[in-house]
Enzyme design. Sequence first.
Site, PDB file in Angstrom:
ATOM      1  N   LYS A  31       0.153   4.149   0.069  1.00 26.80           N
ATOM      2  CA  LYS A  31      -0.566   5.036   0.222  1.00 26.80           C
ATOM      3  C   LYS A  31      -0.462   6.819  -0.926  1.00 26.80           C
ATOM      4  O   LYS A  31      -0.541   6.232  -1.587  1.00 26.80           O
ATOM      5  CB  LYS A  31      -0.100   5.707   1.551  1.00 26.80           C
ATOM      6  CG  LYS A  31       0.270   4.906   2.574  1.00 26.80           C
ATOM      7  CD  LYS A  31       0.115   4.707   4.067  1.00 26.80           C
ATOM      8  CE  LYS A  31       0.721   3.519   4.457  1.00 26.80           C
ATOM      9  NZ  LYS A  31       0.240   3.803   6.192  1.00 26.80           N
TER      10      LYS A  31
ATOM     11  N   GLU B 171      -5.202  -5.321  10.635  1.00 25.88           N
ATOM     12  CA  GLU B 171      -3.704  -4.003  11.007  1.00 25.88           C
ATOM     13  C   GLU B 171      -4.086  -3.372  11.650  1.00 25.88           C
ATOM     14  O   GLU B 171      -5.135  -2.337  12.351  1.00 25.88           O
ATOM     15  CB  GLU B 171      -4.427  -3.380   9.723  1.00 25.88           C
ATOM     16  CG  GLU B 171      -4.167  -4.178   8.486  1.00 25.88           C
ATOM     17  CD  GLU B 171      -3.484  -2.810   7.203  1.00 25.88           C
ATOM     18  OE1 GLU B 171      -1.902  -3.191   6.978  1.00 25.88           O
ATOM     19  OE2 GLU B 171      -3.778  -1.683   7.024  1.00 25.88           O
TER      20      GLU B 171
ATOM     21  N   GLU C  58      -6.979   4.463   8.124  1.00 21.57           N
ATOM     22  CA  GLU C  58      -6.373   5.953   7.303  1.00 21.57           C
ATOM     23  C   GLU C  58      -7.807   6.513   7.236  1.00 21.57           C
ATOM     24  O   GLU C  58      -8.425   7.652   7.216  1.00 21.57           O
ATOM     25  CB  GLU C  58      -5.328   6.492   6.849  1.00 21.57           C
ATOM     26  CG  GLU C  58      -4.426   5.753   7.434  1.00 21.57           C
ATOM     27  CD  GLU C  58      -3.395   5.495   7.143  1.00 21.57           C
ATOM     28  OE1 GLU C  58      -2.747   5.399   5.513  1.00 21.57           O
ATOM     29  OE2 GLU C  58      -2.024   4.774   7.649  1.00 21.57           O
TER      30      GLU C  58
ATOM     31  N   HIS D 182      -9.604   0.556   4.653  1.00 25.95           N
ATOM     32  CA  HIS D 182      -7.831   0.970   5.754  1.00 25.95           C
ATOM     33  C   HIS D 182      -8.303   1.494   6.478  1.00 25.95           C
ATOM     34  O   HIS D 182      -9.127   2.945   6.750  1.00 25.95           O
ATOM     35  CB  HIS D 182      -7.476   1.564   4.811  1.00 25.95           C
ATOM     36  CG  HIS D 182      -5.697   1.384   5.147  1.00 25.95           C
ATOM     37  ND1 HIS D 182      -5.247   2.435   6.098  1.00 25.95           N
ATOM     38  CD2 HIS D 182      -4.604   1.126   5.167  1.00 25.95           C
ATOM     39  CE1 HIS D 182      -3.966   2.294   6.261  1.00 25.95           C
ATOM     40  NE2 HIS D 182      -3.361   1.963   5.730  1.00 25.95           N
TER      41      HIS D 182
ATOM     42  N   SER E 202       4.116  -2.581  10.717  1.00 26.69           N
ATOM     43  CA  SER E 202       5.468  -1.929  10.509  1.00 26.69           C
ATOM     44  C   SER E 202       5.413  -3.481  10.038  1.00 26.69           C
ATOM     45  O   SER E 202       6.539  -4.183  11.071  1.00 26.69           O
ATOM     46  CB  SER E 202       5.399  -1.626  11.918  1.00 26.69           C
ATOM     47  OG  SER E 202       4.682   0.043  11.929  1.00 26.69           O
TER      48      SER E 202
ATOM     49  N   GLY F 238       2.807   2.057  10.863  1.00 29.84           N
ATOM     50  CA  GLY F 238       3.326   3.027  11.162  1.00 29.84           C
ATOM     51  C   GLY F 238       3.673   3.329  11.853  1.00 29.84           C
ATOM     52  O   GLY F 238       4.744   5.187  12.080  1.00 29.84           O
TER      53      GLY F 238
ATOM     54  N   ASN G 291       0.758  -1.151   0.058  1.00 29.92           N
ATOM     55  CA  ASN G 291       0.101   0.188  -0.265  1.00 29.92           C
ATOM     56  C   ASN G 291       0.663   1.125   0.031  1.00 29.92           C
ATOM     57  O   ASN G 291       1.484   1.692   0.751  1.00 29.92           O
ATOM     58  CB  ASN G 291      -1.137  -0.157   1.405  1.00 29.92           C
ATOM     59  CG  ASN G 291      -2.026   1.697   1.046  1.00 29.92           C
ATOM     60  OD1 ASN G 291      -1.721   2.221   0.596  1.00 29.92           O
ATOM     61  ND2 ASN G 291      -2.072   1.092   2.930  1.00 29.92           N
TER      62      ASN G 291
END
Length: 254
Positions: free
Chosen positions: A12, A170, A100, A98, A216, A176, A10
């Site tokens: 992003k 996730e 985010e 996702h 991560s 991240g 991904n």
Amino acid sequence: MSRKKIVAGNWKMHKTLEESMALTTEIRGMVRDELRGDTQVILIPPFISLAGMARLLEGSAIAIGAQNCHWEDQGAYTGEISAGMIKSTGATYVLIGHSERRMYFGETNEQLAAKTKTVIRHGLKPIFCVGESQQEREDKTYFKVIEKQITEGLFHLDRKEFSSVVIAYEPVWAIGTGLTASPEDAQEIHHLIRKLVANYYNEEIADALSILYGGSVKPENAAQLFAMADIDGGLIGGASLKARDFIEICKAAR
Ligand code: PEP
């Protein structure tokens, strides 16, 4: 059980068109020269790079996917992209939900359920993301949170529709941040997800479902995570932007 191993990168909101083409060329060469076995590699760039990358990847086993899509087929939704548009680029996967998107754009389980349905209707495969926050992990409500995300986001699909779904677990606190769930903690959730699917659909569908871990993942921890019984590969953020790191993670999924 031999379900599909998948490693998806991904990207992003990183990489211009030119940079995307350069990174794709690099990854394509490494996949061709170094990757053995049948792990499905998927690259998930910003929308603007999809069509160019699809052309560059013709004849390669690498698939591409979009990071989001709208649930309607068309209309007055400025700034949005439809599943049909994504399909027309040559992409075959779409990330849905996702963290985010859930966190910064307020996407709800109801919207994600609609997006998933639309994506499948267009013959695309959704990679449906679930995961708990740090607080939910500390409060030990994470089972309930994930159960709700899966039930509300996916269980409106019939068996045939569900067979094209990939799920990515996730944990939000691991995305991240450099913090990774231990292989045992990740396995616990992956097993729970598979059980939920088996209970709602059946064992056969649950066995065939690829469940990816994200948060991560790096070349140093990928093999241990991917060795767990219910972890079928990874959804990779930061490390997917470096061809060498990404290919090493892909190799670990064998
Ligand atoms: C992600 O964005 O899906 C992700 C897992 O990011 P990272 O690997 O950087 O934690």
